[in-house]
Scaffold this motif. Structure first.
Motif, PDB file in Angstrom:
ATOM      1  N   GLU A  11      44.380  67.952 116.221  1.00 20.87           N
ATOM      2  CA  GLU A  11      44.403  66.517 115.605  1.00 20.87           C
ATOM      3  C   GLU A  11      45.368  65.276 116.791  1.00 20.87           C
ATOM      4  OE1 GLU A  11      47.028  67.216 112.363  1.00 20.87           O
ATOM      5  OE2 GLU A  11      45.378  68.423 111.655  1.00 20.87           O
ATOM      6  N   PRO A  12      44.579  64.551 117.446  1.00 23.44           N
ATOM      7  CA  PRO A  12      45.520  63.956 118.340  1.00 23.44           C
ATOM      8  C   PRO A  12      46.559  63.228 118.261  1.00 23.44           C
ATOM      9  CG  PRO A  12      42.982  62.894 118.021  1.00 23.44           C
ATOM     10  CD  PRO A  12      43.324  64.388 116.872  1.00 23.44           C
ATOM     11  N   ASN A  36      40.315  71.930 120.867  1.00 22.65           N
ATOM     12  CA  ASN A  36      40.111  73.034 120.331  1.00 22.65           C
ATOM     13  C   ASN A  36      39.979  74.821 120.889  1.00 22.65           C
ATOM     14  OD1 ASN A  36      37.971  73.947 121.715  1.00 22.65           O
ATOM     15  ND2 ASN A  36      36.814  71.965 121.511  1.00 22.65           N
ATOM     16  N   PRO A  59      39.451  73.810 113.817  1.00 18.77           N
ATOM     17  CA  PRO A  59      37.955  74.223 113.938  1.00 18.77           C
ATOM     18  C   PRO A  59      37.512  75.321 115.271  1.00 18.77           C
ATOM     19  CG  PRO A  59      38.166  72.131 114.963  1.00 18.77           C
ATOM     20  CD  PRO A  59      39.083  72.431 114.907  1.00 18.77           C
ATOM     21  N   GLY A  60      36.300  76.330 114.555  1.00 17.45           N
ATOM     22  CA  GLY A  60      36.001  76.716 114.949  1.00 17.45           C
ATOM     23  C   GLY A  60      36.470  77.929 115.555  1.00 17.45           C
ATOM     24  N   ALA A  84      50.643  73.429 109.542  1.00 20.34           N
ATOM     25  CA  ALA A  84      51.799  72.798 108.441  1.00 20.34           C
ATOM     26  C   ALA A  84      52.102  73.382 107.454  1.00 20.34           C
ATOM     27  CB  ALA A  84      50.406  71.564 108.464  1.00 20.34           C
ATOM     28  N   PHE A  85      50.861  74.392 107.356  1.00 22.72           N
ATOM     29  CA  PHE A  85      51.468  75.535 106.202  1.00 22.72           C
ATOM     30  C   PHE A  85      50.398  76.222 106.026  1.00 22.72           C
ATOM     31  CE2 PHE A  85      51.108  76.092 101.115  1.00 22.72           C
ATOM     32  CZ  PHE A  85      52.738  75.697 100.977  1.00 22.72           C
ATOM     33  N   ASP A 155      27.927  86.470 115.735  1.00 23.65           N
ATOM     34  CA  ASP A 155      26.683  86.590 115.078  1.00 23.65           C
ATOM     35  C   ASP A 155      25.495  86.611 116.267  1.00 23.65           C
ATOM     36  OD1 ASP A 155      27.349  85.978 112.868  1.00 23.65           O
ATOM     37  OD2 ASP A 155      27.551  84.159 112.817  1.00 23.65           O
TER      38      ASP A 155
ATOM     39  N   HIS B 191      49.699  71.476 102.300  1.00 28.31           N
ATOM     40  CA  HIS B 191      48.422  71.643 103.348  1.00 28.31           C
ATOM     41  C   HIS B 191      49.085  69.754 104.163  1.00 28.31           C
ATOM     42  CE1 HIS B 191      45.484  71.838 106.048  1.00 28.31           C
ATOM     43  NE2 HIS B 191      46.235  72.557 106.666  1.00 28.31           N
ATOM     44  N   LEU B 253      42.091  63.356 111.472  1.00 29.49           N
ATOM     45  CA  LEU B 253      41.117  63.826 112.538  1.00 29.49           C
ATOM     46  C   LEU B 253      40.075  62.999 113.507  1.00 29.49           C
ATOM     47  CD1 LEU B 253      39.964  65.071 109.128  1.00 29.49           C
ATOM     48  CD2 LEU B 253      40.493  67.049 111.184  1.00 29.49           C
ATOM     49  N   ARG B 256      36.056  62.711 114.323  1.00 26.77           N
ATOM     50  CA  ARG B 256      35.196  63.726 114.170  1.00 26.77           C
ATOM     51  C   ARG B 256      34.613  63.620 112.819  1.00 26.77           C
ATOM     52  NH1 ARG B 256      39.024  68.830 114.519  1.00 26.77           N
ATOM     53  NH2 ARG B 256      37.467  69.459 112.990  1.00 26.77           N
ATOM     54  N   TYR B 286      38.159  69.035 103.817  1.00 28.45           N
ATOM     55  CA  TYR B 286      38.481  70.372 103.549  1.00 28.45           C
ATOM     56  C   TYR B 286      37.110  71.759 104.473  1.00 28.45           C
ATOM     57  CZ  TYR B 286      41.799  74.670 103.069  1.00 28.45           C
ATOM     58  OH  TYR B 286      42.278  75.558 103.950  1.00 28.45           O
ATOM     59  N   GLU B 290      36.173  69.820 108.774  1.00 29.30           N
ATOM     60  CA  GLU B 290      37.561  69.993 109.615  1.00 29.30           C
ATOM     61  C   GLU B 290      36.937  71.590 110.249  1.00 29.30           C
ATOM     62  OE1 GLU B 290      41.279  69.524 106.879  1.00 29.30           O
ATOM     63  OE2 GLU B 290      41.932  71.067 108.322  1.00 29.30           O
ATOM     64  N   PRO B 291      36.492  72.423 109.825  1.00 28.07           N
ATOM     65  CA  PRO B 291      35.919  73.306 111.057  1.00 28.07           C
ATOM     66  C   PRO B 291      34.988  73.498 111.186  1.00 28.07           C
ATOM     67  CG  PRO B 291      35.568  73.613 108.305  1.00 28.07           C
ATOM     68  CD  PRO B 291      36.346  72.810 108.721  1.00 28.07           C
ATOM     69  N   ARG B 292      34.612  72.054 111.862  1.00 26.99           N
ATOM     70  CA  ARG B 292      33.327  72.197 113.031  1.00 26.99           C
ATOM     71  C   ARG B 292      33.961  71.235 113.685  1.00 26.99           C
ATOM     72  NH1 ARG B 292      28.427  70.992 110.914  1.00 26.99           N
ATOM     73  NH2 ARG B 292      28.174  69.310 112.840  1.00 26.99           N
ATOM     74  N   PRO B 293      33.587  71.970 115.321  1.00 24.77           N
ATOM     75  CA  PRO B 293      34.779  70.987 116.444  1.00 24.77           C
ATOM     76  C   PRO B 293      34.314  69.482 116.621  1.00 24.77           C
ATOM     77  CG  PRO B 293      33.774  73.568 116.331  1.00 24.77           C
ATOM     78  CD  PRO B 293      33.418  73.747 115.490  1.00 24.77           C
ATOM     79  N   ALA B 320      27.765  79.225 110.438  1.00 23.05           N
ATOM     80  CA  ALA B 320      27.752  80.458 109.818  1.00 23.05           C
ATOM     81  C   ALA B 320      28.524  81.563 110.041  1.00 23.05           C
ATOM     82  CB  ALA B 320      26.570  81.264 110.045  1.00 23.05           C
ATOM     83  N   ASN B 321      29.136  81.729 111.695  1.00 26.31           N
ATOM     84  CA  ASN B 321      30.159  83.016 111.394  1.00 26.31           C
ATOM     85  C   ASN B 321      31.966  82.486 111.604  1.00 26.31           C
ATOM     86  OD1 ASN B 321      30.075  80.251 113.273  1.00 26.31           O
ATOM     87  ND2 ASN B 321      30.765  82.668 115.222  1.00 26.31           N
ATOM     88  N   VAL B 322      31.691  81.269 111.270  1.00 28.00           N
ATOM     89  CA  VAL B 322      33.193  81.106 110.659  1.00 28.00           C
ATOM     90  C   VAL B 322      33.061  80.842 108.914  1.00 28.00           C
ATOM     91  CG1 VAL B 322      34.474  78.869 110.125  1.00 28.00           C
ATOM     92  CG2 VAL B 322      32.705  78.301 111.364  1.00 28.00           C
TER      93      VAL B 322
END
Lengths: 245, 375
Positions: A11-12, A36, A59-60, A84-85, A155, B191, B253, B256, B286, B290-293, B320-322
């Motif tokens: 997060e920037p 990341n 992410p990732g 954060a939590f 994978d 959160h 974010l 993104r 969420y 968020e989970p995607r770079p 898929a691997n996340v």
């Protein structure tokens, strides 16, 4: 002596805050910033920071996995987790992290954590690192080569094959040598991989067919791999049970 | 869940929140809305079942079973449909009465109605000469009336009891749903709260004006969440909450997160349960952004067609691997429950992954906020 610090957060605004707080801290210098996990590992490789301020939820490749890869370095940096939590992650921090910070944290807490990290000796750091090597399930397999760290997504791994000394990971981009034993890989990667032989662990998503030759010996054909892999007699039963054949 | 939240979730909701207990006192007469087809269908079924029982029990020799069933059905349906009309007209008044008083009045009205219709039927049969000789309507007028009234009272009393028990059950479901909303809020908030606070702390140094806006947005979001009147709000309010939420997440974010809104055709005065759109957006961000770079685009598309409102929220899925983050099902089940409570079975909530997207579709009837029925 000035210690170098790498900032890792997706997060920037969070990076902005860390940067401005670090500028006020004495005896620390910002080595770089990563948005990341992958970038963090690249920068750790090239910049060799003393301390990594590492956001857990990214992410990732997330913070816990970054820490795990960092722990395999000969001279691991001191990792300070930031979150954060995360109740579950907090348990992990207790054993693996030198310190952790809860967002939004006070400047004094950051300074205290940095000071603690700066005081640690190399054996202490390696001890913390060894604890973190064991914990999380990785989404990438790290390979250390001449040109730095290479990350292979789990994978894309077809199979792991062990010989006397090393484990070879065969993946879509070729094959590499890693240090992990088949036993630890099997325990860590669990359900999506299946052991077919004392020396082979295969990814079930690439399983194409199971064949049997005239002598009754079973073989596994994997998509993307020309040579079939031998199935040991003991594992053949398990394999049949698992795929109901 | 932290211990306090867990404790709050397991405790009986009625004890936790006195407002919930008093919202709908249990010992009150409850009648379904007989102006609606569902309840009328229930009446028709009750009449037909009663007719069946009577025809079977009577074992009519002269007419045979089927004509007897048909005749009894017709007679009972007259009573049932008139009764439904009567209860439809009086529902507002009856539902305010206490259980014994209301039941007594409904039974009294039913008895009167049955006497009236029986008299008309008896006279009609008499005039048409259907009575002569045969014992189709065998007794004299008063015996006929008395028998009909007693049967009607027994059946009506059973029906009232059934409606009351069903209502009680629904009432309990409603309380549970409310309790779950509270639990849900307690679950998701921390959160988001701490991340937002951190963003604000960062902005206070770099951009005080935006920090001020962010504090106001955060305050608005929490006010909306804590409000007791969140059960039924206009769609425009819910969209505002969702947009405020988007602004907070956008700060955090940055590029993104992109959200495409295509909701111009939606009637803004439509009635919705509070916290329907915002949690969907929260889920989409969420789980999908968020989970995607590289981040992702969330689309919100609204359609209004033939009195039905459709809102579709789509988000991309992470690689898929996340591993999928948890907590998605809970929010969706919760929205579905509250939609059901507001619109009965006319609302649907569907969700699922299609190719590399996750799509949630809400579909519910348009009810303008002004003409809203007090449920």
């Amino acid at each position: 002596m000035t210690l170098t610090v790498l900032i890792v957060d997706d997060e920037p605004p969070a990076r902005d805050r860390l940067r401005s707080m670090l500028l006020e801290a004495q005896g620390f210098e910002i080595a770089g910033e990563a948005e990341n996990g992958r970038r963090a590992l690249e920068l750790c490789d090239s910049l060799q920071p003393d301390i990594v301020l590492l956001d857990v939820r990214m992410p990732g490749i997330d913070g816990l996995e970054v820490a795990r890869h960092l722990a395999t370095l000969p001279e691991p940096p001191a990792v300070i987790f930031i979150t954060a939590f995360d109740e579950y992650a907090l348990q992990a921090f207790e054993s693996e992290a030198i310190a952790y910070l809860l967002k939004p944290f006070r400047a004094e807490k950051l300074h205290a954590a940095l000071a603690k990290a700066g005081r640690l000796t190399r054996p202490q750091l390696q001890q913390v690192a060894s604890a973190s090597r064991e914990s999380t399930r990785r989404s990438h397999i790290g390979v250390r080569g001449r040109d730095g760290l290479k990350l292979i997504p789990v994978d894309e791994v077809l199979c792991f094959v062990a010989d006397q000394k090393y484990t070879t990971v065969r993946h879509q981009g070729g094959e590499d040598l890693i240090d992990d034993s088949l036993k630890t890989l099997e325990e860590e990667l669990g359900a999506s991989f299946v052991r077919i032989h004392r020396n082979a662990l295969v990814n079930t998503r690439y399983l194409e067919r199971i064949a049997r030759d005239a002598t009754g010996q079973h073989f596994v054909h994997l998509r993307g791999l020309t040579a079939p892999l031998e199935v040991s007699r003991r594992m053949a039963g398990d394999l049949k049970d698992r795929f109901r054949i | 869940m932290n211990p306090a939240a867990r404790e709050a979730a397991t405790r009986d909701p009625a004890h936790r929140d006195p407002a919930l207990r008093d919202a709908n006192p249990p010992h009150q007469l409850y009648l379904p809305d007989f102006c609606r087809p569902r309840a009328v269908l229930a009446i028709v079924l009750i009449c037909e079942l009663t007719a069946l029982v009577l025809a079977l029990a009577r074992n009519e020799a002269v007419l045979g079973f089927w004509p007897d069933l048909g005749r009894t059905s017709m007679f009972l349906l007259w009573i049932g449909l008139f009764g439904a009309g009567m209860l439809c007209a009086l529902r507002g008044y009856l539902n305010r009465l206490s259980l014994p008083k209301g039941s007594a009045i409904v039974l009294g009205l039913t008895a009167t109605l049955v006497m009236l219709i029986s008299t008309v039927a008896w006279q009609f049969g008499n005039r048409a000469g259907l009575l002569g000789g045969s014992d189709l309507v065998p007794q004299d007028h008063w015996t006929f009336l008395l028998r009909n009234v007693v049967i009607a009272l027994v059946v009506t009393a059973l029906a009232l009891r059934y409606f009351y028990v069903t209502h009680e059950w629904r009432h309990n479901v409603e309380l549970q749903a409310k309790a779950r909303v509270h639990a849900l809020q307690a679950r998701i908030r921390p959160h988001f709260l701490f991340n937002s606070m951190n963003t604000i702390a960062a902005l206070t140094r770099s951009n005080p004006a935006r920090a001020e806006e962010a504090v106001q947005d955060l305050a608005d979001l929490f006010r909306a969440n804590l409000s007791e009147k969140r059960n039924q709000i206009p769609l425009s309010d819910e969209i505002d909450v969702a947009r405020t939420y988007q602004r907070m997440e956008q700060l955090r974010l940055g590029e993104r997160l992109r959200i495409e809104w295509k909701i111009d055709s939606l009637p803004r005065n439509a009635l919705v349960p509070g916290l329907t759109l915002q949690p969907l957006l929260e889920n989409a961000i969420y789980h999908g952004v968020e989970p995607r770079p590289e981040g992702g685009v969330v689309t919100v598309v609204g359609e209004f067609n033939k009195g039905m409102i459709t809102i579709v929220v789509r988000n991309p899925l992470p690689a898929a691997n996340v591993t999928m983050r948890e907590g998605n099902r809970l929010a969706l089940a919760n929205i579905k429950e509250r939609m059901d409570l507001m619109y009965d079975d006319r609302a649907t909530v569907k969700s699922g992954r299609f190719d590399d997207e996750y799509i949630v579709t809400l579909r519910f009837p348009f009810q303008p906020i002004d003409g809203a029925r007090g449920a």
